[in-house]
Enzyme design. Structure first.
Site, PDB file in Angstrom:
ATOM      1  N   TYR A  10       0.882  -1.159   0.000  1.00  0.00           N
ATOM      2  CA  TYR A  10       0.000   0.000   0.000  1.00  0.00           C
ATOM      3  C   TYR A  10       0.919   1.207   0.000  1.00  0.00           C
ATOM      4  O   TYR A  10       1.703   1.393   0.941  1.00  0.00           O
ATOM      5  CB  TYR A  10      -0.916  -0.015   1.217  1.00  0.00           C
ATOM      6  N   SER A  12       1.072   4.344   0.677  1.00  0.00           N
ATOM      7  CA  SER A  12       1.259   5.312   1.763  1.00  0.00           C
ATOM      8  C   SER A  12       1.759   4.663   3.056  1.00  0.00           C
ATOM      9  O   SER A  12       2.015   5.353   4.040  1.00  0.00           O
ATOM     10  CB  SER A  12      -0.030   6.085   2.028  1.00  0.00           C
ATOM     11  N   CYS A  13       1.954   3.378   3.048  1.00  0.00           N
ATOM     12  CA  CYS A  13       2.437   2.639   4.219  1.00  0.00           C
ATOM     13  C   CYS A  13       3.962   2.784   4.322  1.00  0.00           C
ATOM     14  O   CYS A  13       4.691   2.475   3.382  1.00  0.00           O
ATOM     15  CB  CYS A  13       2.042   1.174   4.062  1.00  0.00           C
ATOM     16  N   THR A  14       4.426   3.257   5.463  1.00  0.00           N
ATOM     17  CA  THR A  14       5.866   3.466   5.674  1.00  0.00           C
ATOM     18  C   THR A  14       6.656   2.169   5.535  1.00  0.00           C
ATOM     19  O   THR A  14       7.703   2.140   4.883  1.00  0.00           O
ATOM     20  CB  THR A  14       6.111   4.091   7.066  1.00  0.00           C
TER      21      THR A  14
END
Length: 127
Positions: A10, A12-14
């Site tokens: 995903y 936007s997942c760090t």
């Protein structure tokens, strides 16, 4: 899934961004799949779970907002019900999920990624 590195992510997942950067920096070829737009099928989720050491617990994001909003007792669900729930609500999945069909890495795990890369090198030398 065999021999092909699948990277469920995903953007936007760090942890996903760290994992992707590590894979690119280390020259590891992978197929990237957006976890929410191209959700793993129920059969793919079954395969992922068979590779886990902790079963569903390893891929279930119990601390996620989506999980906390569920009005269901997870322990009362059958495996089929749980798989369908995770397929229909991919926000319940921990991320990223990386697999080559034999090994599974959930979350950003540098040593796990390194082991996966080393295993691939050994296989290339043998074949």
């Amino acid at each position: 899934m065999e021999d092909k590195l699948l990277f469920y992510t995903y953007p936007s997942c760090t942890s996903c961004r760290k994992t992707k950067a590590w894979l690119k920096e280390n020259g590891v070829d992978f197929e990237e799949r957006h976890l929410f737009k191209d959700t793993p099928s129920i059969d793919e989720l079954k395969e992922i779970i068979t590779l886990s050491t902790d079963g569903i617990e390893e891929i279930l994001a119990r601390r996620s907002t989506s999980f906390k909003k569920l009005n269901v007792e997870i322990d009362d669900l059958t495996l089929s019900e749980m798989l369908e729930l995770m397929h229909n609500e991919p926000k319940l999945l921990r991320r990223p999920i990386v697999t080559n069909g034999k090994k599974l890495i959930v979350g950003y795990n540098k040593s796990g990624l390194q082991n996966l890369k080393q295993r691939k090198k050994k296989l290339a030398v043998v074949s």
